[in-house]
Design a protein around this motif. Sequence first.
Motif, PDB file in Angstrom:
ATOM      1  N   SER A 135      24.651 -17.700 -11.978  1.00 14.24           N
ATOM      2  CA  SER A 135      24.393 -18.980 -11.311  1.00 14.24           C
ATOM      3  C   SER A 135      24.151 -18.784  -9.823  1.00 14.24           C
ATOM      4  N   ALA A 136      24.966 -17.949  -9.182  1.00 19.36           N
ATOM      5  CA  ALA A 136      24.807 -17.700  -7.748  1.00 19.36           C
ATOM      6  C   ALA A 136      23.454 -17.058  -7.451  1.00 19.36           C
ATOM      7  N   ARG A 137      23.054 -16.108  -8.277  1.00 16.54           N
ATOM      8  CA  ARG A 137      21.765 -15.433  -8.071  1.00 16.54           C
ATOM      9  C   ARG A 137      20.602 -16.404  -8.231  1.00 16.54           C
ATOM     10  N   SER A 138      20.721 -17.295  -9.223  1.00 18.55           N
ATOM     11  CA  SER A 138      19.654 -18.274  -9.446  1.00 18.55           C
ATOM     12  C   SER A 138      19.519 -19.215  -8.257  1.00 18.55           C
ATOM     13  N   HIS A 139      20.634 -19.716  -7.748  1.00 16.88           N
ATOM     14  CA  HIS A 139      20.580 -20.626  -6.604  1.00 16.88           C
ATOM     15  C   HIS A 139      20.098 -19.906  -5.334  1.00 16.88           C
ATOM     16  N   HIS A 140      20.448 -18.640  -5.199  1.00 19.53           N
ATOM     17  CA  HIS A 140      19.983 -17.865  -4.045  1.00 19.53           C
ATOM     18  C   HIS A 140      18.458 -17.726  -4.071  1.00 19.53           C
ATOM     19  N   ARG A 141      17.914 -17.517  -5.247  1.00 19.51           N
ATOM     20  CA  ARG A 141      16.463 -17.399  -5.376  1.00 19.51           C
ATOM     21  C   ARG A 141      15.749 -18.682  -4.960  1.00 19.51           C
ATOM     22  N   HIS A 142      16.411 -19.797  -5.143  1.00 19.86           N
ATOM     23  CA  HIS A 142      15.841 -21.081  -4.758  1.00 19.86           C
ATOM     24  C   HIS A 142      16.242 -21.477  -3.333  1.00 19.86           C
ATOM     25  N   GLN A 143      16.835 -20.524  -2.601  1.00 25.09           N
ATOM     26  CA  GLN A 143      17.233 -20.724  -1.205  1.00 25.09           C
ATOM     27  C   GLN A 143      18.147 -21.953  -1.048  1.00 25.09           C
ATOM     28  N   ALA A 144      19.064 -22.100  -2.014  1.00 22.34           N
ATOM     29  CA  ALA A 144      19.960 -23.254  -1.993  1.00 22.34           C
ATOM     30  C   ALA A 144      21.387 -22.888  -1.592  1.00 22.34           C
ATOM     31  N   VAL A 145      21.595 -21.636  -1.162  1.00 18.15           N
ATOM     32  CA  VAL A 145      22.944 -21.190  -0.793  1.00 18.15           C
ATOM     33  C   VAL A 145      23.073 -21.111   0.728  1.00 18.15           C
TER      34      VAL A 145
ATOM     35  N   LYS B 263      23.360 -31.296   1.970  1.00 18.68           N
ATOM     36  CA  LYS B 263      22.499 -31.819   0.919  1.00 18.68           C
ATOM     37  C   LYS B 263      23.008 -31.382  -0.451  1.00 18.68           C
ATOM     38  N   MET B 264      22.823 -32.239  -1.458  1.00 21.65           N
ATOM     39  CA  MET B 264      23.385 -31.987  -2.781  1.00 21.65           C
ATOM     40  C   MET B 264      22.938 -30.647  -3.359  1.00 21.65           C
ATOM     41  N   GLN B 265      21.638 -30.321  -3.231  1.00 19.74           N
ATOM     42  CA  GLN B 265      21.137 -29.066  -3.776  1.00 19.74           C
ATOM     43  C   GLN B 265      21.828 -27.871  -3.130  1.00 19.74           C
ATOM     44  N   GLN B 266      22.017 -27.918  -1.820  1.00 20.69           N
ATOM     45  CA  GLN B 266      22.682 -26.833  -1.122  1.00 20.69           C
ATOM     46  C   GLN B 266      24.193 -26.823  -1.404  1.00 20.69           C
ATOM     47  N   ALA B 267      24.773 -27.998  -1.598  1.00 24.38           N
ATOM     48  CA  ALA B 267      26.196 -28.066  -1.933  1.00 24.38           C
ATOM     49  C   ALA B 267      26.455 -27.397  -3.280  1.00 24.38           C
ATOM     50  N   ILE B 268      25.578 -27.658  -4.246  1.00 21.50           N
ATOM     51  CA  ILE B 268      25.723 -27.056  -5.574  1.00 21.50           C
ATOM     52  C   ILE B 268      25.495 -25.550  -5.501  1.00 21.50           C
ATOM     53  N   GLY B 269      24.450 -25.133  -4.762  1.00 22.15           N
ATOM     54  CA  GLY B 269      24.158 -23.712  -4.644  1.00 22.15           C
ATOM     55  C   GLY B 269      25.250 -22.948  -3.927  1.00 22.15           C
ATOM     56  N   THR B 270      25.776 -23.515  -2.858  1.00 22.41           N
ATOM     57  CA  THR B 270      26.854 -22.861  -2.107  1.00 22.41           C
ATOM     58  C   THR B 270      28.123 -22.803  -2.936  1.00 22.41           C
ATOM     59  N   SER B 271      28.402 -23.864  -3.680  1.00 20.43           N
ATOM     60  CA  SER B 271      29.556 -23.876  -4.580  1.00 20.43           C
ATOM     61  C   SER B 271      29.420 -22.798  -5.652  1.00 20.43           C
ATOM     62  N   ALA B 272      28.215 -22.618  -6.173  1.00 18.69           N
ATOM     63  CA  ALA B 272      27.986 -21.586  -7.185  1.00 18.69           C
ATOM     64  C   ALA B 272      28.263 -20.198  -6.623  1.00 18.69           C
ATOM     65  N   ALA B 273      27.836 -19.971  -5.383  1.00 22.13           N
ATOM     66  CA  ALA B 273      28.077 -18.671  -4.751  1.00 22.13           C
ATOM     67  C   ALA B 273      29.569 -18.436  -4.522  1.00 22.13           C
ATOM     68  N   LEU B 274      30.304 -19.489  -4.177  1.00 17.07           N
ATOM     69  CA  LEU B 274      31.745 -19.369  -3.960  1.00 17.07           C
ATOM     70  C   LEU B 274      32.498 -19.194  -5.277  1.00 17.07           C
ATOM     71  N   GLY B 275      31.858 -19.557  -6.382  1.00 16.95           N
ATOM     72  CA  GLY B 275      32.500 -19.386  -7.681  1.00 16.95           C
ATOM     73  C   GLY B 275      32.724 -17.938  -8.046  1.00 16.95           C
TER      74      GLY B 275
END
Length: 277
Positions: free
Chosen positions: A66-76, A172-184
């Motif tokens: 999940s973290a890698r996917s969100h990073h690819r979308h520059q959401a982290v 922003k919600m997209q970045q909040a979700i992506g950053t949360s995924a990275a912290l997971g």
Amino acid sequence: MELWWAYLLLGGAVGFFAGLLGVGGGGIMVPVLTSIFIATGVAPGQQVHLALATSMAAIIVTSFASARSHHRHQAVLWPVVWRMSPGIVAGTLLAALLASFLSSYYLALFFCIFMAYVALQLLLNIKPKASRTLPGTAALVGTGFGIGGISALVAIGGGSLTVPFLTWCNVKMQQAIGTSAALGLPIAISGTLGYALSGWLSSAGHASASDTVLPWGCVGYVYLPAVLLISVVSAVTAPLGVQLAQRLPVSTLKKIFALLLVSLSAKMLHSVLTAVV
């Protein structure tokens, strides 16, 4: 391992719901694993501990993906991740170590209360209004400590806590979700290490007691055979959930999932009470 098929089915359900609804699998895994461990004769004082630890270890793979996917979308927001991670790791490790001193009943009770909170979020679609900006490093570390501690005690990746916090801080919600995924990911890794160590210390401290002997295949409280089977299958079914997310009524499914969380949690608490009595 006589119930190996149950771990495969559990992994399939966890991966599917993670991909479909973007939620972690702890809410499903912990109650189901507790029931499995009760059915296979695990000592009453260890059933919930093993379920929490095994669930935490099983989400490492999905957290990384999940973290890698969100990073690819520059959401982290990586600066936020680096600032919160020390608190996350410290809180998760400490809570996992302290869990060995808590009874299965109190762990199950805390889990049920927290899952009720998560279910309420899903049912009411609660989203805090942005009312402030991100605090300084010290406050982020402290917040991370609290999120990590709670996450370790309920075996989640922290999304139900991190996303509302970041949203409240005007992220922003997209970045909040992506950053949360990275912290997971640090939550899952440090939680797994903490439970492995606490289980080992608990067993070493009660080496002569037959009711504290951990099942074969355990590293501390982490039951590796279940981790392997759940992780392999969830990695396969998660993409299926992602694909169906575009076709199914996700808002309705979230409400159904919320009711499922409450039902499983209540069943878990009842099973633990019955096993103790």
